[in-house]
Design a protein around this motif. Structure first.
Motif, mmCIF file in Angstrom:
data_model
loop_
_atom_site.group_PDB
_atom_site.id
_atom_site.type_symbol
_atom_site.label_atom_id
_atom_site.label_comp_id
_atom_site.label_asym_id
_atom_site.label_seq_id
_atom_site.Cartn_x
_atom_site.Cartn_y
_atom_site.Cartn_z
ATOM 1 N N ALA A 253 0.860 -1.193 0.000
ATOM 2 C CA ALA A 253 0.000 0.000 0.000
ATOM 3 C C ALA A 253 0.883 1.225 0.000
ATOM 4 O O ALA A 253 1.847 1.299 0.765
ATOM 5 C CB ALA A 253 -0.881 -0.001 1.232
ATOM 6 N N SER A 254 0.579 2.179 -0.853
ATOM 7 C CA SER A 254 1.356 3.419 -0.913
ATOM 8 C C SER A 254 0.398 4.566 -1.182
ATOM 9 O O SER A 254 -0.193 4.638 -2.263
ATOM 10 C CB SER A 254 2.402 3.312 -2.035
ATOM 11 O OG SER A 254 2.859 4.579 -2.419
ATOM 12 N N GLY A 255 0.230 5.427 -0.216
ATOM 13 C CA GLY A 255 -0.681 6.566 -0.374
ATOM 14 C C GLY A 255 -1.065 7.087 0.992
ATOM 15 O O GLY A 255 -1.969 6.552 1.631
ATOM 16 N N GLY A 256 -0.306 8.092 1.456
ATOM 17 C CA GLY A 256 -0.690 8.779 2.683
ATOM 18 C C GLY A 256 -0.468 8.011 3.965
ATOM 19 O O GLY A 256 -1.144 8.282 4.958
ATOM 20 N N ILE A 257 0.469 7.071 3.985
ATOM 21 C CA ILE A 257 0.736 6.384 5.263
ATOM 22 C C ILE A 257 1.582 7.319 6.129
ATOM 23 O O ILE A 257 2.716 7.649 5.798
ATOM 24 C CB ILE A 257 1.421 5.020 5.041
ATOM 25 C CG1 ILE A 257 0.462 4.093 4.293
ATOM 26 C CG2 ILE A 257 1.845 4.418 6.385
ATOM 27 C CD1 ILE A 257 0.971 2.695 4.038
ATOM 28 N N GLN A 258 0.966 7.772 7.228
ATOM 29 C CA GLN A 258 1.628 8.746 8.105
ATOM 30 C C GLN A 258 1.627 8.294 9.548
ATOM 31 O O GLN A 258 2.126 8.996 10.426
ATOM 32 C CB GLN A 258 0.903 10.101 8.013
ATOM 33 C CG GLN A 258 0.809 10.629 6.593
ATOM 34 C CD GLN A 258 -0.029 11.882 6.488
ATOM 35 O OE1 GLN A 258 0.463 12.991 6.670
ATOM 36 N NE2 GLN A 258 -1.311 11.727 6.217
ATOM 37 N N SER A 259 1.004 7.150 9.810
ATOM 38 C CA SER A 259 0.915 6.660 11.186
ATOM 39 C C SER A 259 0.750 5.144 11.143
ATOM 40 O O SER A 259 0.431 4.571 10.093
ATOM 41 C CB SER A 259 -0.311 7.270 11.880
ATOM 42 O OG SER A 259 -1.486 6.781 11.264
ATOM 43 N N ALA A 260 0.951 4.520 12.320
ATOM 44 C CA ALA A 260 0.739 3.068 12.413
ATOM 45 C C ALA A 260 -0.720 2.738 12.091
ATOM 46 O O ALA A 260 -1.015 1.722 11.464
ATOM 47 C CB ALA A 260 1.091 2.588 13.813
ATOM 48 N N GLU A 261 -1.617 3.643 12.493
ATOM 49 C CA GLU A 261 -3.045 3.390 12.247
ATOM 50 C C GLU A 261 -3.347 3.357 10.747
ATOM 51 O O GLU A 261 -4.186 2.578 10.289
ATOM 52 C CB GLU A 261 -3.908 4.460 12.934
ATOM 53 C CG GLU A 261 -4.014 4.323 14.441
ATOM 54 C CD GLU A 261 -2.777 4.838 15.198
ATOM 55 O OE1 GLU A 261 -1.840 5.378 14.557
ATOM 56 O OE2 GLU A 261 -2.754 4.680 16.435
ATOM 57 N N LEU A 295 3.964 0.822 15.057
ATOM 58 C CA LEU A 295 3.210 -0.353 14.594
ATOM 59 C C LEU A 295 3.460 -1.540 15.537
ATOM 60 O O LEU A 295 2.513 -2.243 15.908
ATOM 61 C CB LEU A 295 3.592 -0.723 13.147
ATOM 62 C CG LEU A 295 2.810 -1.898 12.573
ATOM 63 C CD1 LEU A 295 1.314 -1.583 12.475
ATOM 64 C CD2 LEU A 295 3.332 -2.298 11.181
ATOM 65 N N GLU A 296 4.718 -1.705 15.930
ATOM 66 C CA GLU A 296 5.022 -2.788 16.890
ATOM 67 C C GLU A 296 4.193 -2.600 18.162
ATOM 68 O O GLU A 296 3.574 -3.552 18.650
ATOM 69 C CB GLU A 296 6.512 -2.767 17.250
ATOM 70 C CG GLU A 296 7.395 -3.416 16.206
ATOM 71 C CD GLU A 296 8.881 -3.159 16.460
ATOM 72 O OE1 GLU A 296 9.695 -3.801 15.783
ATOM 73 O OE2 GLU A 296 9.218 -2.308 17.318
ATOM 74 N N LEU A 299 0.404 -3.361 17.727
ATOM 75 C CA LEU A 299 0.092 -4.796 17.670
ATOM 76 C C LEU A 299 0.298 -5.445 19.037
ATOM 77 O O LEU A 299 -0.530 -6.232 19.508
ATOM 78 C CB LEU A 299 0.972 -5.482 16.615
ATOM 79 C CG LEU A 299 0.754 -5.011 15.172
ATOM 80 C CD1 LEU A 299 1.850 -5.566 14.257
ATOM 81 C CD2 LEU A 299 -0.623 -5.413 14.651
ATOM 82 N N GLU A 300 1.407 -5.067 19.664
ATOM 83 C CA GLU A 300 1.768 -5.613 20.980
ATOM 84 C C GLU A 300 0.673 -5.293 22.008
ATOM 85 O O GLU A 300 0.188 -6.168 22.717
ATOM 86 C CB GLU A 300 3.093 -4.954 21.387
ATOM 87 C CG GLU A 300 3.737 -5.519 22.618
ATOM 88 C CD GLU A 300 4.538 -6.776 22.330
ATOM 89 O OE1 GLU A 300 4.614 -7.175 21.158
ATOM 90 O OE2 GLU A 300 5.052 -7.337 23.296
ATOM 91 N N ASN A 301 0.256 -4.027 22.062
ATOM 92 C CA ASN A 301 -0.724 -3.616 23.064
ATOM 93 C C ASN A 301 -2.058 -4.314 22.898
ATOM 94 O O ASN A 301 -2.795 -4.506 23.859
ATOM 95 C CB ASN A 301 -0.961 -2.093 22.994
ATOM 96 C CG ASN A 301 0.268 -1.336 23.430
ATOM 97 O OD1 ASN A 301 1.128 -1.902 24.106
ATOM 98 N ND2 ASN A 301 0.389 -0.068 23.012
ATOM 99 N N ARG A 302 -2.363 -4.696 21.673
ATOM 100 C CA ARG A 302 -3.647 -5.350 21.430
ATOM 101 C C ARG A 302 -3.515 -6.868 21.338
ATOM 102 O O ARG A 302 -4.497 -7.570 21.147
ATOM 103 C CB ARG A 302 -4.286 -4.805 20.146
ATOM 104 C CG ARG A 302 -4.806 -3.401 20.337
ATOM 105 C CD ARG A 302 -5.076 -2.702 19.029
ATOM 106 N NE ARG A 302 -5.604 -1.369 19.247
ATOM 107 C CZ ARG A 302 -4.878 -0.314 19.610
ATOM 108 N NH1 ARG A 302 -3.586 -0.433 19.811
ATOM 109 N NH2 ARG A 302 -5.458 0.869 19.795
ATOM 110 N N GLY A 303 -2.282 -7.347 21.389
ATOM 111 C CA GLY A 303 -2.059 -8.795 21.320
ATOM 112 C C GLY A 303 -2.520 -9.382 19.995
ATOM 113 O O GLY A 303 -3.069 -10.484 19.944
#
Ligand SMILES: Cc1cc2nc3c(=O)[nH]c(=O)nc-3n(C[C@H](O)[C@H](O)[C@H](O)COP(=O)(O)O)c2cc1C
Length: 393
Positions: A253-261, A295-296, A299-303
């Motif tokens: 995916a490429s288009g406006g990725i500015q955060s882990a969300e 991002l780590e 994912l970690e916080n939500r398991g």
């Protein structure tokens, strides 16, 4: 710590963040610097047989977006193969050589030389919205025919020619300009032997005007450029989703990725890897490092793992269909969580149905007039208003 290791074909990446073609891949020196951020792979700027300088000014940041009219790599392709790619390889992470030529045989020649120089993957672009008029202005007499936006055959021929001569993974980079007819392009690329697709390049041509001078903000004959960044995200998101719905091919995916969300959202649409470009141009290359960490942590916080959430939205959309929720006509008013509501009134201002009042410092939704549009949910700065659609799903 969440394990972000992944692969494209047999090429191993430490994480799914890929620096896509742009200024952070402009030469070997720059790639060595950017590699220190810890990204999974780095893409060169587009290597072309006949480089040309960029019209200036060539970059315009805007609210949640970015316009550019840079062309391709400025350095001759031979320099890329003799010096820049071998230098970039010292970074010790996968290098993707982004190449373009209108002639499939020439593209194949470039690809062979790039692989011999050490490139781990080849990327082939489809269309650059501001290229033609800027090149024509630089080279009087040059006439570039208008692109055949409905004809993926030349793309097929290029991928096929390159597939016949290299064994490394080939990525097809589609333009956001194909947003209304993306599937035939993917079909052509898959048939010709693509290993992955990158979705998307910029959309355009676009322009902005400086109202102090009346001049287009970008250089070139009419100040035309390509749009990237946050404003591109919903366009690329739908394209990623539609490709994932129809093809079993890995998607960058490429288009406006500015955060882990943003990355999570693209993963839910079906993407496996996350291209970053504008965010690094605007915030500096160190933002790539914090994106990986964010991002780590997410994912970690939500398991959860990326594998678990990949394609979640595809499954949700299937469910909508199966359960007959794909055309809901009934309003379901949202729920205000009074303990979180700060009574700022942003929801009230955004409610075009006059269904919200602020009483005793809290938002009150009047169910009899609520249209169920959802504006207040996404407007609330404290996330105090909960969407009640799909609550029982
Ligand atoms: C300044 C700039 C230069 C770019 N140069 C190239 C290029 O040479 N080749 C290419 O395929 N894409 C190029 N792109 C497109 C990006 O690689 C990326 O696909 C696009 O900008 C969308 O991602 P983003 O919103 O994260 O920037 C460029 C983008 C920018 C902003």
């Amino acid at each position: 710590m969440a394990n972000l290791n992944c692969k494209i074909g047999d090429v191993k990446l430490n994480n799914p963040f890929i620096v896509t073609a742009g200024e952070h891949g402009r030469d070997g020196e720059e790639i060595l610097k950017v590699a220190k951020t810890g990204v999974g792979a780095i893409t060169t700027k587009t290597i072309v047989p006949h480089p040309a300088p960029d019209p200036r000014p060539c970059c315009v940041p805007m609210d949640n977006g970015f316009l550019n009219c840079v062309l391709a790599a400025i350095m001759p392709s031979e320099q890329w193969f003799k010096e820049e790619i071998p230098l970039a390889k010292k970074a010790g992470l996968p290098i993707i050589a982004n190449l373009a030529s209108a002639d499939p045989n020439e593209a194949a020649e470039l690809a062979v030389k790039a692989v011999e120089a050490g490139a781990d993957m080849i990327e082939l672009a489809t269309y650059c919205p501001h290229l033609a008029e800027n090149l024509e202005a630089q080279f009087p007499g040059l006439k570039i025919p208008p692109p055949e936006m409905d004809n993926p055959k030349p793309f097929y021929n290029t991928v096929k020619a390159v597939r016949e001569v290299v064994n490394v993974p080939i990525i097809g980079k589609v333009s956001a300009c194909h947003f209304s007819n993306i599937l035939p392009w993917i079909e052509a690329g898959v048939k010709a032997g693509l290993d992955a697709v990158e979705v998307t390049d910029t959309i355009g041509p676009v322009m902005l005007i400086d109202i102090e001078t009346g001049q287009p903000k970008l250089g070139g004959p009419r100040g035309y450029g390509g749009l990237s960044g946050g404003a591109l995200k919903p366009i690329a998101m739908r394209m990623v989703f539609e490709i994932a719905q129809n093809y079993d091919i890995p998607i960058i995916a490429s288009g406006g990725i500015q955060s882990a969300e943003d990355a999570i959202e693209y993963a839910m649409a079906g993407a496996t890897y996350f291209g970053v470009c504008t965010v690094g141009h605007l915030e500096g290359q160190n933002r790539y490092t914090s994106l990986i960490k964010d991002l780590e942590d997410y994912l970690e916080n939500r398991g959860i793992t990326l594998d678990e959430i990949r394609g979640l939205t595809l499954r949700k959309v299937e469910e909508r269909k199966e359960k007959g929720w794909d055309c809901n006509l009934e309003p379901i008013p949202p729920l205000v969580h009074e303990d979180i509501c700060i009574g700022c009134g942003k929801c009230k201002d955004a409610c075009i149905y006059d269904a919200i009042t602020i009483e005793n410092g809290k938002a009150v939704i009047h169910k009899d007039v609520c249209y169920g549009c959802g504006c207040c949910v996404w407007t609330c700065p404290t996330k105090a208003i909960e969407n009640m659609y799909y609550k029982d799903i």
